[in-house]
Design an enzyme around this catalytic site. Structure first.
Site, PDB file in Angstrom:
ATOM      1  N   ASP A 253     -61.273  -1.219 -56.120  1.00 32.13           N
ATOM      2  CA  ASP A 253     -61.564  -2.097 -57.238  1.00 32.13           C
ATOM      3  C   ASP A 253     -61.890  -1.140 -58.482  1.00 32.13           C
ATOM      4  OD1 ASP A 253     -64.215  -1.450 -56.993  1.00 32.13           O
ATOM      5  OD2 ASP A 253     -64.839  -3.289 -57.624  1.00 32.13           O
ATOM      6  N   GLU A 254     -61.281   0.069 -58.325  1.00 33.62           N
ATOM      7  CA  GLU A 254     -61.662   1.138 -59.338  1.00 33.62           C
ATOM      8  C   GLU A 254     -60.528   2.048 -59.594  1.00 33.62           C
ATOM      9  OE1 GLU A 254     -65.607   4.257 -59.125  1.00 33.62           O
ATOM     10  OE2 GLU A 254     -65.548   2.512 -57.425  1.00 33.62           O
TER      11      GLU A 254
ATOM     12  N   ASP B   1     -63.496  -0.959 -63.347  1.00 35.22           N
ATOM     13  CA  ASP B   1     -64.271  -1.427 -62.052  1.00 35.22           C
ATOM     14  C   ASP B   1     -64.298  -2.963 -62.096  1.00 35.22           C
ATOM     15  OD1 ASP B   1     -66.524  -0.057 -59.669  1.00 35.22           O
ATOM     16  OD2 ASP B   1     -66.521  -2.115 -60.161  1.00 35.22           O
TER      17      ASP B   1
END
Ligand code: TTP
Ligand code: MG
Length: 334
Positions: free
Chosen positions: A99-100, A2
């Site tokens: 974002d993960e 993340d």
């Protein structure tokens, strides 16, 4: 994996003079106007600023913060670059958000720590950004451990760590436990994951039903058999905008809708999809929210056709009250 303060980190990369300053990303970047915080740099978080907070509140908490508008296109570009780097390390990747991602690294003949360091270095070298990584036997525990040492964290969790490192955490840290469940659990005097694990399954099922009750029971024990989803089809593409001030100006609403349609169509062009069902959403100043939909003859990615369909939907509304928000959604087919 993340990314750390993702939107803010991307902005700081473009403007090195922002490093170390409190940076808040949200809306159009003007904290005197309507809008919410998308994210805040770790410097800004010290003032109590966090995602989903109204921008105007953020400004009160930290008037000298740097406020910037959301530049979604840029973040999507950087996100795609990061996912490419991850796929290069293991093709077994589940893309969970901008974002993960989850990576299955069980077949790579290196130690977990070595692989994690490699990922962090490759992302740093490719994008200049830092991320946090959690390594664990399943997705549930990996997700929690990725958050344990943010920013720039690396946390490796074995089944033996459950009692010492997971059980002391607040129930809210469990995936799928939102503010509502947290409230119910608090009423039952269950505050930590450990206390949840100490609660009989029957009691949880009684309060939360068989499916969610069972989930809570297993999750609190670190049990998660869910597989990595390495490929999924998006069901729809959508965009919406809240007006700075509620409006009954049809021209302004139509102009906004046209802009949103353009963004949705750009999005589906990038990803190679077509759509058939067009839905327009209107929220009025009293928060009444209505949708109107229309179905195209065949799937298309043609801007003109989709815009026409959206305007057809717009025409189905009786605009008697001032409008607060307008949105458009396109149901997708590959
Ligand atoms: P997160 O990973 O939740 O947050 P973050 O990357 O900013 O910070 P952290 O270091 O704690 O991971 O979300 C990723 C991005 O998604 C974030 O940069 C902005 C966006 N976002 C929103 O726009 N609104 C929200 O409410 C949240 C939670 C995130
Ligand atoms: Mg993040």
């Amino acid at each position: 994996m993340d990314m750390d303060a993702f939107f803010a980190a991307v902005e700081e990369r473009r403007r090195p003079e922002l490093a170390g300053r409190p940076v808040v990303i949200g809306g159009g970047g003007d904290p005197t106007k309507r809008g919410v915080v998308s994210t805040a740099s770790y410097e800004a978080r010290k003032f109590g600023i966090h995602s989903a907070l109204p921008l105007q509140t953020a400004r009160k908490l930290c008037p000298h913060a740097v406020f910037l508008p959301v530049d979604y296109e840029e973040y999507v570009r950087v996100s795609a670059q990061i996912k490419e780097i991850l796929r290069g390390i293991s093709p077994l990747m589940e893309d969970v958000g901008i974002d993960e991602a989850f990576l299955d690294i069980s077949d790579i003949p290196k130690s977990s720590e070595e692989i994690a360091r490699e990922i962090k270095e490759a992302i740093k070298a490719g994008t200049g950004l830092t991320c946090s990584i959690g390594i664990a036997p399943n997705k549930l525990l990996a997700k929690i451990s990725s958050e344990l040492q943010k920013p720039d964290g690396l946390t490796i969790l074995t089944p033996d760590d459950l009692e010492t490192r997971i059980w002391p955490l607040a129930v809210r840290k469990l995936w799928g436990v939102g503010p509502k469940t947290e409230g119910y659990l608090r009423e039952m005097a269950i505050l930590t994951i450990g206390e949840l694990a100490g609660t009989a399954k029957e009691i949880l099922i009684e309060h939360f039903g068989p499916s969610y009750g069972n989930y809570l029971y297993e999750a609190s024990r670190g049990i998660d058999d869910s597989p990595l989803v390495t490929h999924w089809e998006p069901k729809s593409a959508s965009r919406e905008t809240t007006f700075q001030t509620d409006t009954d100006n049809w021209q302004a609403i139509a102009r906004c809708l046209a802009e949103l349609v353009k963004e949705v169509v750009e999005d589906i062009h990038c990803r190679g999809y077509k759509g058939k069902q067009v839905t327009v959403k209107i929220r009025f100043s009293d928060f009444q929210t209505l949708t109107r939909a229309t179905t195209l003859k065949e799937p298309t990615d043609n801007l003109e056709l989709i815009r026409k369909a959206a305007f057809l939907c717009l025409a189905k509304f009786e605009l008697k009250k001032r409008v607060r928000l307008v949105g458009v959604r396109l149901g997708l087919i590959r």
